[in-house]
Design a protein around this motif. Structure first.
Motif, PDB file in Angstrom:
ATOM      1  N   ALA A  22      38.548  41.933  25.271  1.00 16.73           N
ATOM      2  CA  ALA A  22      37.288  42.596  25.907  1.00 16.73           C
ATOM      3  C   ALA A  22      37.853  43.209  27.345  1.00 16.73           C
ATOM      4  CB  ALA A  22      36.264  41.779  26.139  1.00 16.73           C
ATOM      5  N   LEU A  23      38.502  42.642  28.029  1.00 12.42           N
ATOM      6  CA  LEU A  23      38.919  43.164  29.240  1.00 12.42           C
ATOM      7  C   LEU A  23      39.942  44.612  29.180  1.00 12.42           C
ATOM      8  CD1 LEU A  23      40.130  40.216  31.565  1.00 12.42           C
ATOM      9  CD2 LEU A  23      38.167  41.924  32.046  1.00 12.42           C
ATOM     10  N   ALA A  24      40.882  44.318  28.052  1.00 11.15           N
ATOM     11  CA  ALA A  24      41.785  45.400  27.668  1.00 11.15           C
ATOM     12  C   ALA A  24      40.833  46.549  27.184  1.00 11.15           C
ATOM     13  CB  ALA A  24      42.819  44.989  27.074  1.00 11.15           C
ATOM     14  N   SER A  25      40.010  46.381  26.472  1.00  6.03           N
ATOM     15  CA  SER A  25      39.248  47.388  25.780  1.00  6.03           C
ATOM     16  C   SER A  25      38.305  48.113  26.834  1.00  6.03           C
ATOM     17  CB  SER A  25      38.464  47.049  24.445  1.00  6.03           C
ATOM     18  OG  SER A  25      37.667  46.122  24.960  1.00  6.03           O
ATOM     19  N   SER A  26      37.769  47.425  27.771  1.00  6.56           N
ATOM     20  CA  SER A  26      36.826  47.983  28.696  1.00  6.56           C
ATOM     21  C   SER A  26      37.617  48.671  29.650  1.00  6.56           C
ATOM     22  CB  SER A  26      36.095  46.931  29.402  1.00  6.56           C
ATOM     23  OG  SER A  26      36.839  46.003  30.266  1.00  6.56           O
ATOM     24  N   LEU A  27      38.848  48.096  29.974  1.00 10.42           N
ATOM     25  CA  LEU A  27      39.644  49.106  30.895  1.00 10.42           C
ATOM     26  C   LEU A  27      40.167  50.293  30.383  1.00 10.42           C
ATOM     27  CD1 LEU A  27      42.058  46.040  32.472  1.00 10.42           C
ATOM     28  CD2 LEU A  27      40.229  47.463  33.593  1.00 10.42           C
ATOM     29  N   ALA A  28      40.752  50.494  29.170  1.00 12.49           N
ATOM     30  CA  ALA A  28      41.071  51.336  28.478  1.00 12.49           C
ATOM     31  C   ALA A  28      40.036  52.254  28.267  1.00 12.49           C
ATOM     32  CB  ALA A  28      41.348  51.197  27.033  1.00 12.49           C
ATOM     33  N   MET A  29      38.619  52.387  28.025  1.00 14.13           N
ATOM     34  CA  MET A  29      37.417  53.051  27.841  1.00 14.13           C
ATOM     35  C   MET A  29      37.217  53.480  29.324  1.00 14.13           C
ATOM     36  SD  MET A  29      36.857  53.516  24.884  1.00 14.13           S
ATOM     37  CE  MET A  29      35.321  54.535  25.215  1.00 14.13           C
ATOM     38  N   SER A  30      37.122  53.043  30.326  1.00 15.71           N
ATOM     39  CA  SER A  30      36.895  53.074  31.755  1.00 15.71           C
ATOM     40  C   SER A  30      38.144  54.593  32.035  1.00 15.71           C
ATOM     41  CB  SER A  30      37.242  52.390  32.790  1.00 15.71           C
ATOM     42  OG  SER A  30      37.128  52.952  34.037  1.00 15.71           O
ATOM     43  N   ASP A  31      39.339  54.116  31.684  1.00 15.50           N
ATOM     44  CA  ASP A  31      40.349  55.161  32.017  1.00 15.50           C
ATOM     45  C   ASP A  31      40.319  56.615  31.151  1.00 15.50           C
ATOM     46  OD1 ASP A  31      41.387  53.612  33.949  1.00 15.50           O
ATOM     47  OD2 ASP A  31      43.348  53.176  32.678  1.00 15.50           O
ATOM     48  N   ILE A  32      39.836  56.336  29.685  1.00 13.58           N
ATOM     49  CA  ILE A  32      39.606  57.389  29.137  1.00 13.58           C
ATOM     50  C   ILE A  32      38.479  58.310  29.502  1.00 13.58           C
ATOM     51  CG2 ILE A  32      38.570  58.170  26.736  1.00 13.58           C
ATOM     52  CD1 ILE A  32      40.510  55.560  25.567  1.00 13.58           C
ATOM     53  N   ILE A  33      37.313  57.521  30.051  1.00 10.90           N
ATOM     54  CA  ILE A  33      36.064  58.382  30.378  1.00 10.90           C
ATOM     55  C   ILE A  33      36.570  59.174  31.553  1.00 10.90           C
ATOM     56  CG2 ILE A  33      33.891  58.033  31.521  1.00 10.90           C
ATOM     57  CD1 ILE A  33      33.593  55.760  29.273  1.00 10.90           C
ATOM     58  N   GLN A  34      37.332  58.644  32.514  1.00 11.98           N
ATOM     59  CA  GLN A  34      37.599  59.023  33.826  1.00 11.98           C
ATOM     60  C   GLN A  34      38.651  60.245  33.657  1.00 11.98           C
ATOM     61  OE1 GLN A  34      36.193  58.597  36.254  1.00 11.98           O
ATOM     62  NE2 GLN A  34      35.091  56.741  35.858  1.00 11.98           N
ATOM     63  N   PHE A  35      39.525  60.116  32.662  1.00 12.13           N
ATOM     64  CA  PHE A  35      40.394  60.871  32.276  1.00 12.13           C
ATOM     65  C   PHE A  35      39.847  62.345  31.717  1.00 12.13           C
ATOM     66  CE2 PHE A  35      43.313  63.250  29.057  1.00 12.13           C
ATOM     67  CZ  PHE A  35      44.647  63.707  29.890  1.00 12.13           C
ATOM     68  N   GLU A  36      38.703  62.285  30.535  1.00 13.70           N
ATOM     69  CA  GLU A  36      38.072  63.115  30.085  1.00 13.70           C
ATOM     70  C   GLU A  36      37.064  63.953  31.030  1.00 13.70           C
ATOM     71  OE1 GLU A  36      38.262  64.762  27.050  1.00 13.70           O
ATOM     72  OE2 GLU A  36      39.724  63.371  26.714  1.00 13.70           O
ATOM     73  N   ALA A  37      36.564  63.139  32.210  1.00 10.00           N
ATOM     74  CA  ALA A  37      36.004  64.048  33.122  1.00 10.00           C
ATOM     75  C   ALA A  37      36.761  64.298  34.199  1.00 10.00           C
ATOM     76  CB  ALA A  37      35.060  62.744  33.865  1.00 10.00           C
ATOM     77  N   GLU A  38      38.043  64.645  33.942  1.00 16.94           N
ATOM     78  CA  GLU A  38      39.003  65.244  34.950  1.00 16.94           C
ATOM     79  C   GLU A  38      39.160  64.679  36.224  1.00 16.94           C
ATOM     80  OE1 GLU A  38      38.964  69.446  34.631  1.00 16.94           O
ATOM     81  OE2 GLU A  38      39.144  69.477  32.690  1.00 16.94           O
ATOM     82  N   LYS A  39      38.758  63.310  36.356  1.00  9.83           N
ATOM     83  CA  LYS A  39      38.735  62.302  37.605  1.00  9.83           C
ATOM     84  C   LYS A  39      39.992  61.633  37.526  1.00  9.83           C
ATOM     85  CE  LYS A  39      33.645  62.367  38.161  1.00  9.83           C
ATOM     86  NZ  LYS A  39      32.758  61.215  38.257  1.00  9.83           N
ATOM     87  N   LEU A  40      41.327  62.454  37.625  1.00  9.23           N
ATOM     88  CA  LEU A  40      42.542  61.457  37.466  1.00  9.23           C
ATOM     89  C   LEU A  40      42.750  60.662  38.703  1.00  9.23           C
ATOM     90  CD1 LEU A  40      44.931  64.317  36.322  1.00  9.23           C
ATOM     91  CD2 LEU A  40      43.527  62.831  34.975  1.00  9.23           C
ATOM     92  N   ASP A  41      42.327  60.791  39.764  1.00 10.03           N
ATOM     93  CA  ASP A  41      42.294  59.699  40.951  1.00 10.03           C
ATOM     94  C   ASP A  41      41.583  58.442  40.613  1.00 10.03           C
ATOM     95  OD1 ASP A  41      39.999  61.340  40.996  1.00 10.03           O
ATOM     96  OD2 ASP A  41      39.500  60.382  43.026  1.00 10.03           O
TER      97      ASP A  41
END
Length: 78
Positions: A22-41
C-alpha cells in the motif's frame, strides 16, 4: 526433521505485505501524478530510490546518479 521444518516455517515472513504494498503503490501514484503534471520538483523518486519504514515511518532515500553513457536519460546524448 519435522521439528526443523516447523522451526523454519515459524520464522518465515512473507517478503511483502499489505502495508508495504500500500505504501509503495501510493508513493508510486503520487510520483506519476506529479510527473504527468510536470511538477518534477515534487517527484520524490526522481534520480533516487525512496522508501518509508512501515513501522517507524522514517523516510529513506538512496541517490542514483544519471548514467552519462545512457542514451535514454543522459543530457549529453539528447
Amino acid at each position: 526433521m519435522q521439528n526443523e521444518l516447523l522451526n523454519i516455517n515459524n520464522k518465515y515472513e512473507a517478503p511483502s505485505s499489505f502495508t508495504n504494498n500500500a505504501l509503495a503503490s501510493s508513493l508510486a501514484m503520487s510520483d506519476i501524478i506529479q510527473f504527468e503534471a510536470e511538477k518534477l520538483d515534487k517527484v520524490k523518486s526522481l534520480n533516487k530510490r525512496f522508501g518509508i519504514d512501515n513501522v517507524t515511518f522514517k523516510n529513506y532515500t538512496l541517490e542514483v546518479p544519471k548514467d552519462k553513457d545512457c542514451s535514454f536519460c543522459s543530457e549529453e546524448n539528447k
